[in-house]
Design a protein around this motif. Sequence first.
Motif, PDB file in Angstrom:
ATOM      1  N   THR A  91      39.633 -39.764 -47.869  1.00  0.00           N
ATOM      2  CA  THR A  91      40.517 -40.077 -46.739  1.00  0.00           C
ATOM      3  C   THR A  91      40.296 -39.109 -45.583  1.00  0.00           C
ATOM      4  OG1 THR A  91      42.289 -38.729 -47.705  1.00  0.00           O
ATOM      5  CG2 THR A  91      42.285 -41.092 -48.217  1.00  0.00           C
ATOM      6  N   ASP A  92      39.108 -38.544 -45.486  1.00  0.00           N
ATOM      7  CA  ASP A  92      38.828 -37.634 -44.369  1.00  0.00           C
ATOM      8  C   ASP A  92      39.019 -38.328 -43.022  1.00  0.00           C
ATOM      9  OD1 ASP A  92      38.264 -35.663 -46.162  1.00  0.00           O
ATOM     10  OD2 ASP A  92      36.145 -35.470 -45.654  1.00  0.00           O
ATOM     11  N   SER A  93      38.741 -39.627 -42.958  1.00  0.00           N
ATOM     12  CA  SER A  93      38.874 -40.318 -41.678  1.00  0.00           C
ATOM     13  C   SER A  93      40.333 -40.411 -41.226  1.00  0.00           C
ATOM     14  CB  SER A  93      38.257 -41.715 -41.747  1.00  0.00           C
ATOM     15  OG  SER A  93      38.884 -42.511 -42.728  1.00  0.00           O
ATOM     16  N   ALA A  94      41.278 -40.233 -42.141  1.00  0.00           N
ATOM     17  CA  ALA A  94      42.684 -40.153 -41.728  1.00  0.00           C
ATOM     18  C   ALA A  94      42.911 -38.891 -40.899  1.00  0.00           C
ATOM     19  CB  ALA A  94      43.591 -40.160 -42.956  1.00  0.00           C
ATOM     20  N   ARG A  95      42.287 -37.810 -41.280  1.00  0.00           N
ATOM     21  CA  ARG A  95      42.358 -36.573 -40.479  1.00  0.00           C
ATOM     22  C   ARG A  95      41.691 -36.780 -39.127  1.00  0.00           C
ATOM     23  NH1 ARG A  95      44.692 -31.403 -40.203  1.00  0.00           N
ATOM     24  NH2 ARG A  95      44.562 -31.246 -42.472  1.00  0.00           N
ATOM     25  N   TYR A  96      40.553 -37.487 -39.117  1.00  0.00           N
ATOM     26  CA  TYR A  96      39.898 -37.758 -37.834  1.00  0.00           C
ATOM     27  C   TYR A  96      40.856 -38.492 -36.898  1.00  0.00           C
ATOM     28  CZ  TYR A  96      35.598 -37.325 -40.750  1.00  0.00           C
ATOM     29  OH  TYR A  96      34.614 -36.924 -41.616  1.00  0.00           O
ATOM     30  N   ALA A  97      41.531 -39.508 -37.433  1.00  0.00           N
ATOM     31  CA  ALA A  97      42.462 -40.294 -36.617  1.00  0.00           C
ATOM     32  C   ALA A  97      43.604 -39.417 -36.111  1.00  0.00           C
ATOM     33  CB  ALA A  97      43.007 -41.464 -37.431  1.00  0.00           C
ATOM     34  N   TRP A  98      44.144 -38.589 -36.983  1.00  0.00           N
ATOM     35  CA  TRP A  98      45.263 -37.727 -36.604  1.00  0.00           C
ATOM     36  C   TRP A  98      44.853 -36.724 -35.530  1.00  0.00           C
ATOM     37  CZ3 TRP A  98      50.122 -37.478 -36.083  1.00  0.00           C
ATOM     38  CH2 TRP A  98      50.807 -36.273 -35.990  1.00  0.00           C
ATOM     39  N   ASP A  99      43.696 -36.115 -35.679  1.00  0.00           N
ATOM     40  CA  ASP A  99      43.228 -35.169 -34.671  1.00  0.00           C
ATOM     41  C   ASP A  99      43.086 -35.854 -33.312  1.00  0.00           C
ATOM     42  OD1 ASP A  99      43.171 -33.258 -36.606  1.00  0.00           O
ATOM     43  OD2 ASP A  99      41.013 -32.917 -36.568  1.00  0.00           O
ATOM     44  N   GLY A 100      42.602 -37.101 -33.317  1.00  0.00           N
ATOM     45  CA  GLY A 100      42.482 -37.833 -32.062  1.00  0.00           C
ATOM     46  C   GLY A 100      43.836 -38.134 -31.448  1.00  0.00           C
ATOM     47  N   ILE A 101      44.797 -38.515 -32.281  1.00  0.00           N
ATOM     48  CA  ILE A 101      46.155 -38.799 -31.796  1.00  0.00           C
ATOM     49  C   ILE A 101      46.771 -37.554 -31.177  1.00  0.00           C
ATOM     50  CG2 ILE A 101      48.495 -39.382 -32.563  1.00  0.00           C
ATOM     51  CD1 ILE A 101      47.127 -41.196 -34.699  1.00  0.00           C
ATOM     52  N   VAL A 102      46.634 -36.423 -31.847  1.00  0.00           N
ATOM     53  CA  VAL A 102      47.191 -35.163 -31.359  1.00  0.00           C
ATOM     54  C   VAL A 102      46.568 -34.779 -30.010  1.00  0.00           C
ATOM     55  CG1 VAL A 102      47.327 -32.675 -31.820  1.00  0.00           C
ATOM     56  CG2 VAL A 102      47.817 -34.319 -33.646  1.00  0.00           C
ATOM     57  N   GLN A 103      45.249 -34.914 -29.906  1.00  0.00           N
ATOM     58  CA  GLN A 103      44.584 -34.550 -28.653  1.00  0.00           C
ATOM     59  C   GLN A 103      45.010 -35.451 -27.501  1.00  0.00           C
ATOM     60  OE1 GLN A 103      40.247 -33.154 -29.043  1.00  0.00           O
ATOM     61  NE2 GLN A 103      40.590 -34.342 -30.907  1.00  0.00           N
ATOM     62  N   ASN A 104      45.216 -36.720 -27.771  1.00  0.00           N
ATOM     63  CA  ASN A 104      45.640 -37.617 -26.705  1.00  0.00           C
ATOM     64  C   ASN A 104      47.076 -37.384 -26.272  1.00  0.00           C
ATOM     65  OD1 ASN A 104      43.526 -39.703 -25.825  1.00  0.00           O
ATOM     66  ND2 ASN A 104      43.269 -39.682 -28.050  1.00  0.00           N
ATOM     67  N   ALA A 105      47.795 -36.575 -27.041  1.00  0.00           N
ATOM     68  CA  ALA A 105      49.125 -36.131 -26.625  1.00  0.00           C
ATOM     69  C   ALA A 105      49.053 -34.818 -25.852  1.00  0.00           C
ATOM     70  CB  ALA A 105      50.028 -35.973 -27.846  1.00  0.00           C
ATOM     71  N   GLY A 106      47.823 -34.341 -25.591  1.00  0.00           N
ATOM     72  CA  GLY A 106      47.645 -33.118 -24.811  1.00  0.00           C
ATOM     73  C   GLY A 106      47.781 -31.845 -25.621  1.00  0.00           C
ATOM     74  N   ILE A 107      47.610 -31.938 -26.944  1.00  0.00           N
ATOM     75  CA  ILE A 107      47.775 -30.778 -27.834  1.00  0.00           C
ATOM     76  C   ILE A 107      46.455 -30.487 -28.524  1.00  0.00           C
ATOM     77  CG2 ILE A 107      49.027 -29.874 -29.837  1.00  0.00           C
ATOM     78  CD1 ILE A 107      51.255 -31.903 -29.158  1.00  0.00           C
ATOM     79  N   SER A 108      46.098 -29.218 -28.627  1.00  0.00           N
ATOM     80  CA  SER A 108      44.877 -28.848 -29.334  1.00  0.00           C
ATOM     81  C   SER A 108      45.008 -29.186 -30.819  1.00  0.00           C
ATOM     82  CB  SER A 108      44.599 -27.350 -29.178  1.00  0.00           C
ATOM     83  OG  SER A 108      43.579 -26.941 -30.065  1.00  0.00           O
ATOM     84  N   PRO A 109      43.988 -29.802 -31.417  1.00  0.00           N
ATOM     85  CA  PRO A 109      44.076 -30.146 -32.846  1.00  0.00           C
ATOM     86  C   PRO A 109      44.069 -28.913 -33.742  1.00  0.00           C
ATOM     87  CG  PRO A 109      41.850 -30.518 -32.060  1.00  0.00           C
ATOM     88  CD  PRO A 109      42.680 -30.179 -30.847  1.00  0.00           C
ATOM     89  N   TYR A 110      43.688 -27.759 -33.190  1.00  0.00           N
ATOM     90  CA  TYR A 110      43.623 -26.528 -33.978  1.00  0.00           C
ATOM     91  C   TYR A 110      44.951 -25.765 -33.977  1.00  0.00           C
ATOM     92  CZ  TYR A 110      38.618 -27.400 -33.287  1.00  0.00           C
ATOM     93  OH  TYR A 110      37.373 -27.981 -33.243  1.00  0.00           O
ATOM     94  N   ARG A 111      45.890 -26.197 -33.142  1.00  0.00           N
ATOM     95  CA  ARG A 111      47.099 -25.390 -32.928  1.00  0.00           C
ATOM     96  C   ARG A 111      48.078 -25.461 -34.095  1.00  0.00           C
ATOM     97  NH1 ARG A 111      51.015 -25.516 -27.533  1.00  0.00           N
ATOM     98  NH2 ARG A 111      52.343 -23.760 -28.157  1.00  0.00           N
ATOM     99  N   TYR A 112      48.285 -26.667 -34.623  1.00  0.00           N
ATOM    100  CA  TYR A 112      49.293 -26.857 -35.663  1.00  0.00           C
ATOM    101  C   TYR A 112      48.687 -27.470 -36.917  1.00  0.00           C
ATOM    102  CZ  TYR A 112      52.614 -26.409 -31.752  1.00  0.00           C
ATOM    103  OH  TYR A 112      53.314 -25.977 -30.655  1.00  0.00           O
ATOM    104  N   ALA A 113      49.320 -27.188 -38.041  1.00  0.00           N
ATOM    105  CA  ALA A 113      48.985 -27.915 -39.269  1.00  0.00           C
ATOM    106  C   ALA A 113      49.410 -29.370 -39.106  1.00  0.00           C
ATOM    107  CB  ALA A 113      49.692 -27.291 -40.463  1.00  0.00           C
ATOM    108  N   ALA A 114      48.769 -30.256 -39.846  1.00  0.00           N
ATOM    109  CA  ALA A 114      49.029 -31.688 -39.682  1.00  0.00           C
ATOM    110  C   ALA A 114      50.489 -32.053 -39.956  1.00  0.00           C
ATOM    111  CB  ALA A 114      48.114 -32.485 -40.592  1.00  0.00           C
ATOM    112  N   THR A 115      51.122 -31.379 -40.916  1.00  0.00           N
ATOM    113  CA  THR A 115      52.500 -31.711 -41.280  1.00  0.00           C
ATOM    114  C   THR A 115      53.523 -30.874 -40.525  1.00  0.00           C
ATOM    115  OG1 THR A 115      52.338 -30.169 -43.148  1.00  0.00           O
ATOM    116  CG2 THR A 115      51.848 -32.500 -43.588  1.00  0.00           C
ATOM    117  N   SER A 116      53.089 -30.179 -39.499  1.00  0.00           N
ATOM    118  CA  SER A 116      54.019 -29.354 -38.726  1.00  0.00           C
ATOM    119  C   SER A 116      55.120 -30.213 -38.112  1.00  0.00           C
ATOM    120  CB  SER A 116      53.266 -28.616 -37.616  1.00  0.00           C
ATOM    121  OG  SER A 116      54.178 -28.010 -36.726  1.00  0.00           O
ATOM    122  N   PRO A 117      56.382 -29.753 -38.166  1.00  0.00           N
ATOM    123  CA  PRO A 117      57.486 -30.517 -37.571  1.00  0.00           C
ATOM    124  C   PRO A 117      57.357 -30.649 -36.057  1.00  0.00           C
ATOM    125  CG  PRO A 117      58.237 -28.348 -38.284  1.00  0.00           C
ATOM    126  CD  PRO A 117      56.859 -28.533 -38.840  1.00  0.00           C
TER     127      PRO A 117
END
Length: 486
Positions: A91-117
């Motif tokens: 399910t690595d591609s789920a992480r790919y999708a999430w990183d893309g979603i986060v970046q399109n919200a203007g947030i660095s994908p490296y800043r937070y853990a995926a489950t961060s509130p």
Amino acid sequence: MGEDGHVRIVITAVLLAASVVATVLSLTTLPFYSHLQPTALVTWTAVLWVLFAAAVIALRRVPAKAAVVLILIGSIGIGGAAMSSPPNVSTDSARYAWDGIVQNAGISPYRYAATSPYLNSLRPEWLFPPDVQLTPGGAETCVGSRIQTSHEPGDGELVCTALNRGTAHTIYPPSSELVFAAVRFIVGPNAQYWPLQLLGLLMGLVITLLLLRALRARGLNPRWAALWAWSPLWATEGVTNSHIDTLGALFLLMATLAVSSGKPWRGGIALGVAIGAKLIPVIGAPALLRGRSWKIVVAAVVTFFVLYVPYIIASGIKVLGYLPKYLNEEGYNTGSRFALISFFIRGKPAIVIAVVLLVILAFLVWRKSNPADPWMGQVAMIGITLLIVSPSYAWYALLLVPMIAMTGRWEWLAIALAITLRELVPHVAVFRVSEVVAILVIVVVTLLRAGPGGVGRAALELRHPWRAPVRPLARIDEPDRLASES
């Protein structure tokens, strides 16, 4: 075209059709893979590889123009069939999708853990489903074959997610992250796995086209492109499971093509992008660095750091993500990951031996490779590195297959098979045996290719490993030149 040519075309087409059907059935009839029940997927994988081998053998006597058409149709058919199911192993591609979603919200994908509130408002339901059930002991757990139970950092609140290692920061370098962001910018957050599968298919088809063009331009056999175009490895790992390693393979191929065509700046830029996709393509550098190496190095380093600059500004040292912990998790910090080395020695000495072997390998490849014809150097560097570092996952071998196709050295696919077996049957003893078998296949076939005097030339190379080669051990291209089989 004679009657035999027509028969060969029909046989090859039937085998390709069987490969397409087998690919669909292997994906639609089996559940998401479990190491506790490997038999069914191992069986289907064996069927796919047997059909692949039979089709490649049948293709050898198909006229060249018809072979090119079959390669393209087969690549589209097999790659398209690989999209018939969501990921079946990873399910690595789920992480790919999430990183893309986060970046399109203007947030660095490296800043937070995926489950961060802090990212709660961005969570699409297909990546973070709300379904929870109670275990017999009363504990909450998540439901779904691709869903894992994770927790929010800090308060430990349960989170159900399709991402593996949900509490970890992303591991992927900037070339990959830019691609993830671009895909999600186009399709939005709610499209599930198919966009990245389609991307894997398109990148694989570009590799096929590049191989066909390069082989023809060099007067080599275009049929060798089938070793990539019809490969079960690309179909399953590059399309179905959408591993971004295909991006690294594409740009490393582009880098090698550019350097071998006397374009070091262009090759260096492509190499920098490849390294920025997954880091491991850096092992493709030694075969390219004789001659005008400083241009390649400068272009690659500048490209790599330019890609990283926006993320470093946004996240600082966090751009390292989960990489250090991942290496520890995989056993590289203890030396246990090196399957063959750890059979003889373990712990820190195993790490030292592995590093020394890799350094020697890189030096020999650099010393003996011709930048105008670096393909065998790439095969040796990537293939032997995979044998030494012994990765657990088959997708790392995607980097090797295009180089095999450029040389026609099909025997090196034994390494890809060994790693595939390691992924599906995670027992180190099985992996050690499969690696030894792969080495024997490569050595025996190489000596057979070399013909009379091959053993003597091999012995001479072993006695004088540091000198530049006087002649290749095996002239693999001579019997398979396009003119001989058109």
